[in-house]
Design a protein around this motif. Structure first.
Motif, PDB file in Angstrom:
ATOM      1  N   PRO A 112       0.797  -1.113  -0.119  1.00  0.00           N
ATOM      2  CA  PRO A 112      -0.004   0.119  -0.230  1.00  0.00           C
ATOM      3  C   PRO A 112       0.823   1.287  -0.093  1.00  0.00           C
ATOM      4  O   PRO A 112       0.495   2.133  -0.787  1.00  0.00           O
ATOM      5  N   GLY A 113       1.931   1.265   0.619  1.00  0.00           N
ATOM      6  CA  GLY A 113       2.821   2.267   0.890  1.00  0.00           C
ATOM      7  C   GLY A 113       3.240   2.832  -0.739  1.00  0.00           C
ATOM      8  O   GLY A 113       3.687   4.099  -0.932  1.00  0.00           O
ATOM      9  N   MET A 114       3.839   1.558  -1.389  1.00  0.00           N
ATOM     10  CA  MET A 114       4.325   2.090  -2.552  1.00  0.00           C
ATOM     11  C   MET A 114       3.054   2.596  -3.613  1.00  0.00           C
ATOM     12  O   MET A 114       3.310   3.651  -4.364  1.00  0.00           O
ATOM     13  N   VAL A 115       2.126   1.918  -3.654  1.00  0.00           N
ATOM     14  CA  VAL A 115       0.862   2.464  -4.500  1.00  0.00           C
ATOM     15  C   VAL A 115       0.873   3.878  -4.212  1.00  0.00           C
ATOM     16  O   VAL A 115       0.457   5.041  -4.921  1.00  0.00           O
ATOM     17  N   ARG A 116       0.614   4.252  -2.674  1.00  0.00           N
ATOM     18  CA  ARG A 116       0.367   5.700  -2.317  1.00  0.00           C
ATOM     19  C   ARG A 116       1.550   6.633  -2.902  1.00  0.00           C
ATOM     20  O   ARG A 116       0.882   7.616  -3.575  1.00  0.00           O
ATOM     21  N   VAL A 117       2.634   6.286  -2.797  1.00  0.00           N
ATOM     22  CA  VAL A 117       3.686   7.087  -3.345  1.00  0.00           C
ATOM     23  C   VAL A 117       3.762   7.200  -4.798  1.00  0.00           C
ATOM     24  O   VAL A 117       3.919   8.295  -5.501  1.00  0.00           O
ATOM     25  N   ALA A 118       3.625   6.116  -5.606  1.00  0.00           N
ATOM     26  CA  ALA A 118       3.500   6.093  -6.939  1.00  0.00           C
ATOM     27  C   ALA A 118       2.121   7.154  -7.340  1.00  0.00           C
ATOM     28  O   ALA A 118       2.346   7.788  -8.528  1.00  0.00           O
ATOM     29  N   LEU A 119       1.032   6.940  -6.982  1.00  0.00           N
ATOM     30  CA  LEU A 119      -0.091   8.079  -7.257  1.00  0.00           C
ATOM     31  C   LEU A 119       0.244   9.477  -7.072  1.00  0.00           C
ATOM     32  O   LEU A 119       0.018  10.419  -7.708  1.00  0.00           O
ATOM     33  N   ARG A 120       0.954   9.672  -5.738  1.00  0.00           N
ATOM     34  CA  ARG A 120       1.427  11.023  -5.431  1.00  0.00           C
ATOM     35  C   ARG A 120       2.324  11.660  -6.489  1.00  0.00           C
ATOM     36  O   ARG A 120       2.242  12.506  -7.136  1.00  0.00           O
ATOM     37  N   ASN A 121       3.169  10.557  -6.989  1.00  0.00           N
ATOM     38  CA  ASN A 121       4.224  11.107  -7.834  1.00  0.00           C
ATOM     39  C   ASN A 121       3.484  11.373  -9.264  1.00  0.00           C
ATOM     40  O   ASN A 121       3.953  12.205 -10.055  1.00  0.00           O
ATOM     41  N   ALA A 122       2.491  10.357  -9.697  1.00  0.00           N
ATOM     42  CA  ALA A 122       1.839  10.549 -10.994  1.00  0.00           C
ATOM     43  C   ALA A 122       1.013  12.083 -10.933  1.00  0.00           C
ATOM     44  O   ALA A 122       0.994  12.835 -11.783  1.00  0.00           O
ATOM     45  N   GLU A 123       0.423  12.290  -9.599  1.00  0.00           N
ATOM     46  CA  GLU A 123      -0.321  13.462  -9.776  1.00  0.00           C
ATOM     47  C   GLU A 123       0.545  14.501  -9.560  1.00  0.00           C
ATOM     48  O   GLU A 123       0.295  15.870 -10.313  1.00  0.00           O
ATOM     49  N   ASN A 124       1.519  14.579  -9.333  1.00  0.00           N
ATOM     50  CA  ASN A 124       2.747  15.798  -9.157  1.00  0.00           C
ATOM     51  C   ASN A 124       3.286  16.068 -10.743  1.00  0.00           C
ATOM     52  O   ASN A 124       3.671  17.090 -10.995  1.00  0.00           O
ATOM     53  N   LEU A 125       3.093  15.055 -11.381  1.00  0.00           N
ATOM     54  CA  LEU A 125       3.639  15.010 -12.780  1.00  0.00           C
ATOM     55  C   LEU A 125       2.557  15.422 -13.800  1.00  0.00           C
ATOM     56  O   LEU A 125       2.740  15.558 -14.811  1.00  0.00           O
ATOM     57  N   GLY A 126       1.178  15.397 -13.177  1.00  0.00           N
ATOM     58  CA  GLY A 126       0.124  15.783 -14.236  1.00  0.00           C
ATOM     59  C   GLY A 126      -0.192  14.546 -15.157  1.00  0.00           C
ATOM     60  O   GLY A 126      -0.772  14.938 -16.084  1.00  0.00           O
ATOM     61  N   LEU A 127       0.030  13.549 -14.646  1.00  0.00           N
ATOM     62  CA  LEU A 127      -0.387  12.137 -15.437  1.00  0.00           C
ATOM     63  C   LEU A 127      -1.437  11.583 -14.987  1.00  0.00           C
ATOM     64  O   LEU A 127      -2.134  11.561 -13.859  1.00  0.00           O
ATOM     65  N   ASP A 128      -2.244  10.985 -15.977  1.00  0.00           N
ATOM     66  CA  ASP A 128      -3.512  10.513 -15.725  1.00  0.00           C
ATOM     67  C   ASP A 128      -3.228   8.819 -15.540  1.00  0.00           C
ATOM     68  O   ASP A 128      -3.206   7.973 -16.215  1.00  0.00           O
TER      69      ASP A 128
END
Length: 323
Positions: free
Chosen positions: A108-124
Protein backbone atom coordinates in the motif's frame (compact mmCIF):
# COMPACT_ATOMS: atom_id res chain seq x y z
CA UNK A 1 -11.79 -16.66 -16.68
CA UNK A 2 -12.82 -13.11 -15.76
CA UNK A 3 -11.66 -11.48 -12.55
CA UNK A 4 -13.96 -8.81 -11.17
CA UNK A 5 -12.20 -5.47 -10.62
CA UNK A 6 -14.25 -4.78 -7.48
CA UNK A 7 -12.48 -5.21 -4.18
CA UNK A 8 -12.57 -3.59 -0.77
CA UNK A 9 -10.70 -0.44 0.17
CA UNK A 10 -6.95 -0.68 -0.14
CA UNK A 11 -5.18 -1.31 3.19
CA UNK A 12 -3.18 1.42 4.88
CA UNK A 13 0.65 1.38 4.65
CA UNK A 14 2.66 0.05 7.59
CA UNK A 15 5.97 1.92 7.35
CA UNK A 16 7.48 0.76 10.66
CA UNK A 17 7.36 -3.00 11.05
CA UNK A 18 8.00 -4.31 14.54
CA UNK A 19 10.63 -6.93 15.29
CA UNK A 20 7.81 -9.45 15.82
CA UNK A 21 6.35 -8.63 12.39
CA UNK A 22 9.75 -8.97 10.77
CA UNK A 23 10.24 -12.33 12.48
CA UNK A 24 6.87 -13.54 11.16
CA UNK A 25 7.71 -12.28 7.68
CA UNK A 26 10.88 -14.36 7.50
CA UNK A 27 8.68 -17.38 6.79
CA UNK A 28 5.94 -15.58 4.82
CA UNK A 29 7.29 -14.08 1.61
CA UNK A 30 4.17 -12.06 0.74
CA UNK A 31 4.04 -10.51 4.21
CA UNK A 32 7.74 -9.75 3.80
CA UNK A 33 7.01 -8.04 0.46
CA UNK A 34 4.43 -5.77 2.07
CA UNK A 35 6.50 -4.93 5.16
CA UNK A 36 9.73 -4.34 3.26
CA UNK A 37 8.23 -2.18 0.54
CA UNK A 38 6.00 -0.21 2.93
CA UNK A 39 9.16 0.38 4.97
CA UNK A 40 11.04 1.66 1.92
CA UNK A 41 8.27 3.57 0.13
CA UNK A 42 8.81 7.14 1.36
CA UNK A 43 12.60 7.01 0.89
CA UNK A 44 12.82 4.67 -2.09
CA UNK A 45 13.29 7.33 -4.76
CA UNK A 46 16.16 8.90 -2.84
CA UNK A 47 17.73 5.52 -2.06
CA UNK A 48 17.85 4.50 -5.72
CA UNK A 49 18.43 8.01 -7.16
CA UNK A 50 15.07 7.83 -8.96
CA UNK A 51 13.82 10.98 -10.64
CA UNK A 52 11.15 11.91 -13.14
CA UNK A 53 13.23 14.11 -15.38
CA UNK A 54 15.21 13.60 -18.58
CA UNK A 55 17.81 11.38 -16.87
CA UNK A 56 15.35 8.67 -15.80
CA UNK A 57 12.96 9.22 -18.71
CA UNK A 58 15.81 8.32 -21.07
CA UNK A 59 16.83 5.38 -18.87
CA UNK A 60 13.30 3.92 -18.73
CA UNK A 61 12.75 4.41 -22.44
CA UNK A 62 16.07 2.71 -23.18
CA UNK A 63 15.00 -0.37 -21.23
CA UNK A 64 11.71 -0.49 -23.15
CA UNK A 65 13.35 0.03 -26.54
CA UNK A 66 15.87 -2.76 -25.83
CA UNK A 67 13.14 -5.30 -26.65
CA UNK A 68 10.18 -3.32 -28.03
CA UNK A 69 11.54 -0.57 -30.26
CA UNK A 70 9.56 0.57 -33.31
CA UNK A 71 6.16 -0.21 -31.78
CA UNK A 72 3.20 2.01 -32.76
CA UNK A 73 2.87 4.66 -30.05
CA UNK A 74 1.27 5.69 -27.84
CA UNK A 75 -0.50 2.75 -26.22
CA UNK A 76 -3.93 3.79 -25.03
CA UNK A 77 -3.76 2.29 -21.52
CA UNK A 78 -0.83 0.75 -19.69
CA UNK A 79 -0.43 -0.93 -16.31
CA UNK A 80 2.67 -1.28 -14.18
CA UNK A 81 2.86 -4.49 -12.16
CA UNK A 82 4.76 -4.11 -8.89
CA UNK A 83 5.01 -0.39 -9.53
CA UNK A 84 7.09 0.65 -6.54
CA UNK A 85 7.06 4.44 -6.63
CA UNK A 86 6.03 4.43 -10.29
CA UNK A 87 9.52 4.84 -11.73
CA UNK A 88 9.07 2.76 -14.87
CA UNK A 89 5.52 3.57 -15.97
CA UNK A 90 5.56 7.27 -15.09
CA UNK A 91 8.81 7.87 -16.95
CA UNK A 92 7.61 5.81 -19.90
CA UNK A 93 4.41 7.85 -20.01
CA UNK A 94 6.46 11.03 -20.02
CA UNK A 95 8.39 9.64 -23.01
CA UNK A 96 5.14 9.12 -24.93
CA UNK A 97 4.66 5.37 -24.47
CA UNK A 98 1.10 5.52 -23.09
CA UNK A 99 -1.77 7.99 -22.61
CA UNK A 100 -3.30 6.55 -19.44
CA UNK A 101 -1.81 4.38 -16.71
CA UNK A 102 -2.64 2.15 -13.77
CA UNK A 103 -0.18 1.31 -11.00
CA UNK A 104 -0.41 -1.86 -8.90
CA UNK A 105 1.69 -3.19 -6.06
CA UNK A 106 1.33 -5.54 -3.12
CA UNK A 107 2.58 -2.68 -0.90
CA UNK A 108 0.00 0.00 0.00
CA UNK A 109 2.85 2.40 0.74
CA UNK A 110 4.30 2.04 -2.74
CA UNK A 111 0.92 2.55 -4.43
CA UNK A 112 0.36 5.70 -2.38
CA UNK A 113 3.75 7.16 -3.36
CA UNK A 114 3.32 6.19 -7.02
CA UNK A 115 -0.07 7.92 -7.20
CA UNK A 116 1.37 11.00 -5.50
CA UNK A 117 4.24 11.07 -8.00
CA UNK A 118 1.77 10.73 -10.90
CA UNK A 119 -0.36 13.57 -9.55
CA UNK A 120 2.70 15.80 -9.18
CA UNK A 121 3.60 15.06 -12.81
CA UNK A 122 0.07 15.72 -14.06
CA UNK A 123 -0.30 12.19 -15.46
CA UNK A 124 -3.61 10.34 -15.86
CA UNK A 125 -2.97 7.39 -13.52
CA UNK A 126 -5.10 5.31 -11.15
CA UNK A 127 -3.88 2.60 -8.79
CA UNK A 128 -4.76 -0.46 -6.73
CA UNK A 129 -3.07 -2.64 -4.13
CA UNK A 130 -2.78 -5.93 -5.99
CA UNK A 131 -1.25 -9.38 -5.81
CA UNK A 132 0.57 -10.05 -9.09
CA UNK A 133 -0.72 -13.63 -9.07
CA UNK A 134 -4.35 -12.40 -9.01
CA UNK A 135 -4.57 -9.01 -10.71
CA UNK A 136 -7.84 -7.19 -9.81
CA UNK A 137 -8.73 -6.05 -13.34
CA UNK A 138 -11.06 -7.50 -15.98
CA UNK A 139 -9.88 -9.54 -18.95
CA UNK A 140 -8.70 -7.56 -21.98
CA UNK A 141 -8.27 -4.27 -20.10
CA UNK A 142 -4.79 -3.06 -21.03
CA UNK A 143 -2.85 -2.48 -24.22
CA UNK A 144 0.51 -2.68 -22.43
CA UNK A 145 1.77 -4.09 -19.13
CA UNK A 146 5.21 -3.10 -17.83
CA UNK A 147 7.29 -3.75 -14.76
CA UNK A 148 10.77 -3.03 -13.47
CA UNK A 149 12.58 -5.30 -10.99
CA UNK A 150 9.33 -7.01 -10.01
CA UNK A 151 9.30 -10.60 -11.38
CA UNK A 152 12.08 -11.71 -9.03
CA UNK A 153 9.82 -10.83 -6.07
CA UNK A 154 6.86 -12.97 -7.22
CA UNK A 155 6.63 -16.55 -5.89
CA UNK A 156 4.93 -17.98 -9.01
CA UNK A 157 6.30 -16.04 -11.98
CA UNK A 158 4.52 -18.18 -14.57
CA UNK A 159 1.15 -17.62 -12.88
CA UNK A 160 1.80 -13.87 -12.73
CA UNK A 161 2.57 -13.82 -16.45
CA UNK A 162 -0.64 -15.75 -17.13
CA UNK A 163 -2.47 -13.01 -15.25
CA UNK A 164 -0.64 -10.36 -17.24
CA UNK A 165 -1.73 -12.01 -20.47
CA UNK A 166 -5.31 -12.27 -19.17
CA UNK A 167 -5.63 -8.54 -18.51
CA UNK A 168 -3.93 -7.62 -21.79
CA UNK A 169 -6.05 -7.08 -24.87
CA UNK A 170 -5.41 -9.48 -27.78
CA UNK A 171 -2.15 -8.43 -29.40
CA UNK A 172 -1.16 -6.46 -26.28
CA UNK A 173 2.44 -6.47 -25.13
CA UNK A 174 4.31 -6.81 -21.84
CA UNK A 175 7.80 -5.51 -21.09
CA UNK A 176 9.58 -6.40 -17.84
CA UNK A 177 13.01 -4.90 -17.23
CA UNK A 178 15.55 -4.77 -14.43
CA UNK A 179 15.37 -8.46 -13.50
CA UNK A 180 18.58 -9.84 -11.94
CA UNK A 181 20.48 -12.45 -13.89
CA UNK A 182 21.73 -15.42 -11.87
CA UNK A 183 25.40 -14.63 -12.44
CA UNK A 184 24.93 -10.87 -12.14
CA UNK A 185 23.11 -11.16 -8.84
CA UNK A 186 25.94 -13.25 -7.42
CA UNK A 187 28.64 -10.67 -8.03
CA UNK A 188 26.37 -7.68 -7.20
CA UNK A 189 25.52 -9.06 -3.76
CA UNK A 190 29.14 -9.76 -2.89
CA UNK A 191 30.16 -6.25 -3.97
CA UNK A 192 27.32 -4.72 -1.93
CA UNK A 193 28.12 -6.71 1.21
CA UNK A 194 31.79 -5.78 1.01
CA UNK A 195 30.95 -2.09 0.51
CA UNK A 196 28.52 -2.04 3.44
CA UNK A 197 30.99 -3.80 5.77
CA UNK A 198 33.86 -1.50 4.78
CA UNK A 199 31.82 1.71 5.11
CA UNK A 200 30.20 0.86 8.45
CA UNK A 201 33.57 -0.24 9.85
CA UNK A 202 35.82 2.68 8.85
CA UNK A 203 33.22 5.27 9.91
CA UNK A 204 33.55 4.10 13.52
CA UNK A 205 36.89 5.85 13.88
CA UNK A 206 38.22 9.40 14.24
CA UNK A 207 37.08 12.15 11.88
CA UNK A 208 35.20 9.65 9.75
CA UNK A 209 32.59 9.27 12.52
CA UNK A 210 30.71 12.24 11.04
CA UNK A 211 30.10 10.02 8.01
CA UNK A 212 28.44 7.33 10.14
CA UNK A 213 24.68 7.08 10.32
CA UNK A 214 23.18 6.83 13.84
CA UNK A 215 23.28 3.28 15.15
CA UNK A 216 19.50 3.02 15.35
CA UNK A 217 19.30 3.83 11.62
CA UNK A 218 21.95 1.22 10.86
CA UNK A 219 20.02 -1.32 12.95
CA UNK A 220 16.83 -0.49 11.07
CA UNK A 221 18.68 -0.92 7.78
CA UNK A 222 19.92 -4.29 8.97
CA UNK A 223 16.35 -5.40 9.72
CA UNK A 224 15.31 -4.15 6.28
CA UNK A 225 18.20 -6.11 4.78
CA UNK A 226 16.96 -9.24 6.54
CA UNK A 227 13.59 -8.75 4.86
CA UNK A 228 15.27 -8.02 1.55
CA UNK A 229 16.84 -11.46 1.66
CA UNK A 230 13.32 -12.89 1.88
CA UNK A 231 11.67 -10.71 -0.79
CA UNK A 232 14.32 -11.36 -3.43
CA UNK A 233 13.15 -14.83 -4.44
CA UNK A 234 14.46 -15.46 -7.95
CA UNK A 235 17.29 -14.77 -10.32
CA UNK A 236 16.98 -15.53 -14.02
CA UNK A 237 18.93 -17.05 -16.83
CA UNK A 238 17.68 -15.13 -19.90
CA UNK A 239 16.73 -18.29 -21.81
CA UNK A 240 14.92 -19.73 -18.79
CA UNK A 241 12.92 -16.52 -18.32
CA UNK A 242 11.91 -16.62 -21.98
CA UNK A 243 10.77 -20.21 -21.45
CA UNK A 244 8.59 -19.21 -18.50
CA UNK A 245 6.95 -16.51 -20.63
CA UNK A 246 6.22 -18.99 -23.42
CA UNK A 247 4.76 -21.55 -21.00
CA UNK A 248 2.47 -18.80 -19.68
CA UNK A 249 1.13 -18.42 -23.21
CA UNK A 250 3.06 -15.47 -24.60
CA UNK A 251 4.01 -15.12 -28.24
CA UNK A 252 6.86 -13.13 -29.84
CA UNK A 253 8.96 -13.61 -26.70
CA UNK A 254 12.36 -11.93 -26.71
CA UNK A 255 14.98 -11.05 -24.09
CA UNK A 256 17.94 -8.71 -23.79
CA UNK A 257 20.58 -8.20 -21.10
CA UNK A 258 22.44 -5.09 -20.01
CA UNK A 259 24.91 -3.69 -17.48
CA UNK A 260 28.13 -5.49 -16.66
CA UNK A 261 30.84 -3.00 -15.74
CA UNK A 262 28.08 -0.44 -15.07
CA UNK A 263 26.59 -2.77 -12.43
CA UNK A 264 30.00 -3.20 -10.80
CA UNK A 265 30.03 0.57 -10.25
CA UNK A 266 26.34 1.00 -9.54
CA UNK A 267 26.02 -1.47 -6.68
CA UNK A 268 28.87 -0.15 -4.50
CA UNK A 269 27.77 3.44 -5.21
CA UNK A 270 24.18 2.72 -4.08
CA UNK A 271 25.35 0.76 -1.04
CA UNK A 272 27.72 3.54 0.02
CA UNK A 273 24.91 6.09 -0.35
CA UNK A 274 22.69 3.98 1.91
CA UNK A 275 25.42 3.63 4.56
CA UNK A 276 26.23 7.32 5.10
CA UNK A 277 24.02 10.12 6.49
CA UNK A 278 21.60 11.85 4.15
CA UNK A 279 23.05 15.15 2.95
CA UNK A 280 26.69 14.09 3.13
CA UNK A 281 26.83 13.43 -0.59
CA UNK A 282 25.94 16.40 -2.74
CA UNK A 283 25.31 17.17 -6.39
CA UNK A 284 28.94 16.53 -7.30
CA UNK A 285 28.67 12.95 -6.07
CA UNK A 286 25.39 12.46 -7.93
CA UNK A 287 26.96 13.63 -11.18
CA UNK A 288 30.02 11.43 -10.62
CA UNK A 289 27.78 8.41 -10.11
CA UNK A 290 25.56 9.15 -13.09
CA UNK A 291 28.36 10.05 -15.52
CA UNK A 292 30.39 7.06 -14.37
CA UNK A 293 27.42 4.80 -15.02
CA UNK A 294 26.89 6.34 -18.47
CA UNK A 295 30.53 5.79 -19.48
CA UNK A 296 30.57 2.20 -18.27
CA UNK A 297 27.20 1.52 -19.86
CA UNK A 298 28.68 2.73 -23.16
CA UNK A 299 31.56 0.30 -22.61
CA UNK A 300 29.10 -2.52 -21.92
CA UNK A 301 26.99 -1.82 -25.00
CA UNK A 302 29.76 -1.09 -27.50
CA UNK A 303 32.63 -3.32 -26.38
CA UNK A 304 31.82 -5.95 -23.75
CA UNK A 305 28.58 -7.06 -25.40
CA UNK A 306 30.63 -8.27 -28.37
CA UNK A 307 32.82 -10.58 -26.32
CA UNK A 308 30.91 -11.47 -23.12
CA UNK A 309 27.96 -13.93 -23.18
CA UNK A 310 24.59 -12.28 -22.35
CA UNK A 311 24.06 -14.28 -19.15
CA UNK A 312 26.99 -12.48 -17.47
CA UNK A 313 25.27 -9.08 -17.67
CA UNK A 314 23.31 -8.01 -14.60
CA UNK A 315 19.86 -7.01 -15.88
CA UNK A 316 17.45 -9.08 -17.95
CA UNK A 317 14.62 -7.54 -20.03
CA UNK A 318 11.81 -9.73 -21.39
CA UNK A 319 8.88 -9.01 -23.69
CA UNK A 320 6.02 -10.95 -25.23
CA UNK A 321 2.56 -10.49 -26.67
CA UNK A 322 -0.92 -11.90 -26.05
CA UNK A 323 -2.28 -14.07 -28.87
Amino acid sequence: MTTNATQGPDPEPNPHATEAEVEAALSDTKLAQVLYHDWEAETYDDKWSISYDERCIDYARGRFDAVAADQPLPYERAMELGCGTGFFLLNLMQSGIAKKGSVTDLSPGMVRVALRNAENLGLDVDGRVADAEKIPYEDNTFDLVVGHAVLHHIPDVEQALREVLRVLKPGGRFVFAGEPSTIGDFYARWISRATWAATTTVTKFGPLQSWRRPQEELDESSRAAALEAVVDIHTFDPDELAGIARRAGALQVDTATEELSAAMLGWPVRTFEAAVPAGKLGWGWAMFAFNGWKRLNWLDENVLRRVVPPKFFYNVVVTGTKP
